[in-house]
Write an enzyme that holds these catalytic residues in place. Structure first.
Site, PDB file in Angstrom:
ATOM      1  N   VAL A 140      18.280  77.459  23.956  1.00  0.00           N
ATOM      2  CA  VAL A 140      19.103  76.914  22.878  1.00  0.00           C
ATOM      3  C   VAL A 140      20.066  78.048  22.534  1.00  0.00           C
ATOM      4  O   VAL A 140      19.676  79.036  21.924  1.00  0.00           O
ATOM      5  CB  VAL A 140      18.256  76.530  21.646  1.00  0.00           C
ATOM      6  CG1 VAL A 140      19.144  76.018  20.521  1.00  0.00           C
ATOM      7  CG2 VAL A 140      17.233  75.463  22.027  1.00  0.00           C
ATOM      8  N   PRO A 141      21.300  77.920  22.992  1.00  0.00           N
ATOM      9  CA  PRO A 141      22.189  79.085  23.104  1.00  0.00           C
ATOM     10  C   PRO A 141      22.808  79.570  21.804  1.00  0.00           C
ATOM     11  O   PRO A 141      24.013  79.476  21.605  1.00  0.00           O
ATOM     12  CB  PRO A 141      23.254  78.603  24.083  1.00  0.00           C
ATOM     13  CG  PRO A 141      23.342  77.134  23.826  1.00  0.00           C
ATOM     14  CD  PRO A 141      21.940  76.686  23.469  1.00  0.00           C
ATOM     15  N   CYS A 142      21.966  80.134  20.950  1.00  0.00           N
ATOM     16  CA  CYS A 142      22.485  80.666  19.697  1.00  0.00           C
ATOM     17  C   CYS A 142      23.417  81.845  19.953  1.00  0.00           C
ATOM     18  O   CYS A 142      24.230  82.184  19.099  1.00  0.00           O
ATOM     19  CB  CYS A 142      21.337  81.062  18.778  1.00  0.00           C
ATOM     20  SG  CYS A 142      20.070  82.046  19.574  1.00  0.00           S
ATOM     21  N   HIS A 143      23.312  82.461  21.130  1.00  0.00           N
ATOM     22  CA  HIS A 143      24.182  83.605  21.411  1.00  0.00           C
ATOM     23  C   HIS A 143      25.638  83.191  21.570  1.00  0.00           C
ATOM     24  O   HIS A 143      26.519  84.034  21.590  1.00  0.00           O
ATOM     25  CB  HIS A 143      23.705  84.328  22.672  1.00  0.00           C
ATOM     26  CG  HIS A 143      23.673  83.465  23.898  1.00  0.00           C
ATOM     27  ND1 HIS A 143      22.625  82.595  24.162  1.00  0.00           N
ATOM     28  CD2 HIS A 143      24.546  83.322  24.923  1.00  0.00           C
ATOM     29  CE1 HIS A 143      22.865  81.969  25.322  1.00  0.00           C
ATOM     30  NE2 HIS A 143      24.020  82.382  25.792  1.00  0.00           N
ATOM     31  N   ARG A 144      25.900  81.871  21.705  1.00  0.00           N
ATOM     32  CA  ARG A 144      27.289  81.422  21.866  1.00  0.00           C
ATOM     33  C   ARG A 144      27.962  81.163  20.533  1.00  0.00           C
ATOM     34  O   ARG A 144      29.096  80.691  20.491  1.00  0.00           O
ATOM     35  CB  ARG A 144      27.341  80.156  22.723  1.00  0.00           C
ATOM     36  CG  ARG A 144      26.755  80.393  24.094  1.00  0.00           C
ATOM     37  CD  ARG A 144      27.121  79.298  25.083  1.00  0.00           C
ATOM     38  NE  ARG A 144      26.364  79.535  26.314  1.00  0.00           N
ATOM     39  CZ  ARG A 144      25.519  78.653  26.858  1.00  0.00           C
ATOM     40  NH1 ARG A 144      25.375  77.487  26.354  1.00  0.00           N
ATOM     41  NH2 ARG A 144      24.833  78.955  27.939  1.00  0.00           N
TER      42      ARG A 144
END
Length: 173
Positions: A140-144
DNA sequence: CACGCTACGACCA
DNA sequence: TGGTCGTAGCGTG
């Protein structure tokens, strides 16, 4: 809603070139993904009363998790994910995470944009909180999600990870 | 338990 | 610098 401690989850290590991640599963899916050398985890509340997945189900899910994680770490789309167990989390958080799942590798948004996309244009800081509460980072790409002006912002797993993941997706800050 | 209140951010203009 | 708002933590009944 009952509260269940983290050790009722089934933990499986995932060896990668970046170190050993740990996936934790409940009866309904992947509940957590820990970075290598992650600190002691604070268990969220869960509704699944300590039930465990069957070994067959677990192996299917884990296969998906491993493949997805390795793709994601290489900067590629993760492909099919196992079911995610978001029990014990709030509707608001889930709305934020669902929106993050729509982001493709290399595609970034600001916290403000995320707030607008889930229909709560003023809940900007709260979006930051939801990102930080994401139990399944990388997939779940919270880094984006970046701060305004393409600043890096923060990251629960450490900013070095955020930078590294974004770099592998070709994102330039 | 169920509220009520407060403090606190991975923000933004 | 202050507006904004979801959460967690804590105190009350």
């Amino acid at each position: 809603m009952k509260t269940v401690s983290a050790h009722s989850l089934i933990a499986r290590p995932i060896a990668t070139a970046d170190g050993e991640f740990i996936a934790r599963y409940s009866a309904t899916g992947l509940a957590e993904l820990d970075f290598p050398n992650a600190k002691a985890f604070v268990a969220p509340k869960r509704s699944e009363g300590g039930r465990r997945p069957s070994s067959v189900t677990l192996s299917v899910w884990h296969r998906l998790t491993v493949a997805a994680l390795k793709s994601a770490l290489a900067g590629r789309a993760p492909g099919q994910l196992p079911p995610l167990d978001w029990s014990g989390t709030t509707e608001f958080q889930q709305a934020v995470w669902r929106e993050m799942l729509k982001l493709k590798p290399g595609q970034t948004r600001s916290y403000g944009e995320m707030a607008r996309l889930i229909g709560r244009p003023k809940a900007v800081r709260a979006v930051g909180g939801a990102c930080g509460a994401n139990p399944v980072p990388v997939l779940v790409p919270c880094h984006r999600v970046l701060a305004a002006g393409r600043q890096l912002g923060g990251f629960g797993g450490g900013l070095a990870w955020k930078r590294r993941l974004l770099a592998r997706e070709g994102v330039v800050l």
